[in-house]
Design an enzyme around this catalytic site. Sequence first.
Site, PDB file in Angstrom:
ATOM      1  N   THR A 158       4.985 -48.229  13.174  1.00  0.00           N
ATOM      2  CA  THR A 158       5.270 -47.343  12.043  1.00  0.00           C
ATOM      3  C   THR A 158       6.436 -47.903  11.255  1.00  0.00           C
ATOM      4  OG1 THR A 158       6.117 -45.157  11.401  1.00  0.00           O
ATOM      5  CG2 THR A 158       6.645 -45.911  13.619  1.00  0.00           C
ATOM      6  N   ASP A 192      11.154 -44.126  13.536  1.00  0.00           N
ATOM      7  CA  ASP A 192      11.605 -42.812  14.022  1.00  0.00           C
ATOM      8  C   ASP A 192      11.220 -42.524  15.472  1.00  0.00           C
ATOM      9  OD1 ASP A 192       8.901 -42.650  13.533  1.00  0.00           O
ATOM     10  OD2 ASP A 192       8.988 -40.762  12.432  1.00  0.00           O
ATOM     11  N   ARG A 249       9.154 -40.715   5.738  1.00  0.00           N
ATOM     12  CA  ARG A 249       8.803 -39.346   6.131  1.00  0.00           C
ATOM     13  C   ARG A 249      10.068 -38.497   6.167  1.00  0.00           C
ATOM     14  NH1 ARG A 249       5.057 -38.186  11.312  1.00  0.00           N
ATOM     15  NH2 ARG A 249       6.949 -38.922  12.317  1.00  0.00           N
ATOM     16  N   ARG A 255      -6.991 -40.901  10.552  1.00  0.00           N
ATOM     17  CA  ARG A 255      -6.495 -39.713  11.250  1.00  0.00           C
ATOM     18  C   ARG A 255      -7.719 -38.894  11.662  1.00  0.00           C
ATOM     19  NH1 ARG A 255      -1.110 -40.133  10.170  1.00  0.00           N
ATOM     20  NH2 ARG A 255      -0.549 -41.084   8.174  1.00  0.00           N
ATOM     21  N   GLY A 269      -0.736 -43.973  10.040  1.00  0.00           N
ATOM     22  CA  GLY A 269      -0.396 -44.847   8.927  1.00  0.00           C
ATOM     23  C   GLY A 269      -0.296 -46.297   9.369  1.00  0.00           C
ATOM     24  N   ASP A 306       4.201 -41.369  16.090  1.00  0.00           N
ATOM     25  CA  ASP A 306       4.285 -40.299  17.090  1.00  0.00           C
ATOM     26  C   ASP A 306       2.979 -39.548  17.288  1.00  0.00           C
ATOM     27  OD1 ASP A 306       4.361 -39.033  14.643  1.00  0.00           O
ATOM     28  OD2 ASP A 306       6.208 -37.923  15.023  1.00  0.00           O
ATOM     29  N   ASP A 314       8.505 -46.130   9.706  1.00  0.00           N
ATOM     30  CA  ASP A 314       9.557 -45.112   9.647  1.00  0.00           C
ATOM     31  C   ASP A 314      10.699 -45.343  10.635  1.00  0.00           C
ATOM     32  OD1 ASP A 314       7.960 -43.878   7.750  1.00  0.00           O
ATOM     33  OD2 ASP A 314       6.994 -42.559   9.214  1.00  0.00           O
TER      34      ASP A 314
END
Length: 328
Positions: free
Chosen positions: A131, A135, A177, A77, A16, A108, A133
């Site tokens: 990202t 995370d 996410r 992807r 992403g 990740d 996110d």
Amino acid sequence: MEPKTIKKIGVLTSGGDSPGMNAAIRAVVRAGLYYDLEMYGIYRGYEGMIQNDIKKLESRHITHVLERGGTFLKSARSAEFRTPEGRQTAYNNLKSHGIDALVVIGGDGSLTGAHLFYKEYGVPAIGLPGTIDNDLSGTDSTIGFDTACNTAIEAIDKIRDTATSHDRLFFVEVMGRDAGFIAINAGIGSAAAAILIPEKKMPIEHLVDKLKIRTKAKKASNIVIVAEGGKSGGATEIANLVKKHLPYYDIKVTILGHLQRGGSPSSFDRLIASKLGVAAVEGLLQGKYDVMAGLINNKVVYTPIKKAIVDDKSVDEDDFRVAKILST
């Protein structure tokens, strides 16, 4: 291990997109040129590596990209890269260009690809945490996270205007996410009535009680932030459950979605992308391989990729405590 001789570095963005990726690419290329290296852009991530969509980058290719959202190298992807055959093709293409090392910008999944590539073919690689996110462990903030939070807060501020005008209850779903970092930050920054994140399950009954208390306090508007990925469902599912308990509420749902991935990166995201881009090139030259460059307490740190993607990074308990206090 003695550092390998590195003369050519390939840079790619994968997974992403996030605001600040272009700033990171720019920093990687500029740092490489500063150290008299040849720099190559790998377009469309690992899929482009397999398709040999690889081009040499000069200074002119990175002019006026710092302020642009998205990634000019494009992202994709790649199911084929998950196969040994796909990675073999990708490796052959890198060798055909004489590329000695990689800088991989992504989340990740992207960093996992860099880790596999290093283990199988010994290609020196450093990952950058790109990202929204937030995370990935090994960094206080990922590239794009700050901009995504700002975008969410700006949207919620606008939603509050209409919520106040009509005494409505809004459920706003943000991205992330299965992590609640955007939700907790946007919730605190926008004075949300409640924040629902995957890491902290809130029973519907507790949320209903909280909203009842706010009704008695005659709050002009109520906005509930819902992080995607929660076990209780998204904003629509939560709103439907609350409606059964509070039928008198005029309930609306807004899903911000990919709006949060776009836009010009914030000054903070430009700064960390620039710092980490330089750190990636310098790390490779120093023999730091199979690691992710991150910022902790405003200092560059290199964390093994395996640790960065496996170790759980959870929302700060103190942030959740502050959010609870401020929403009463």
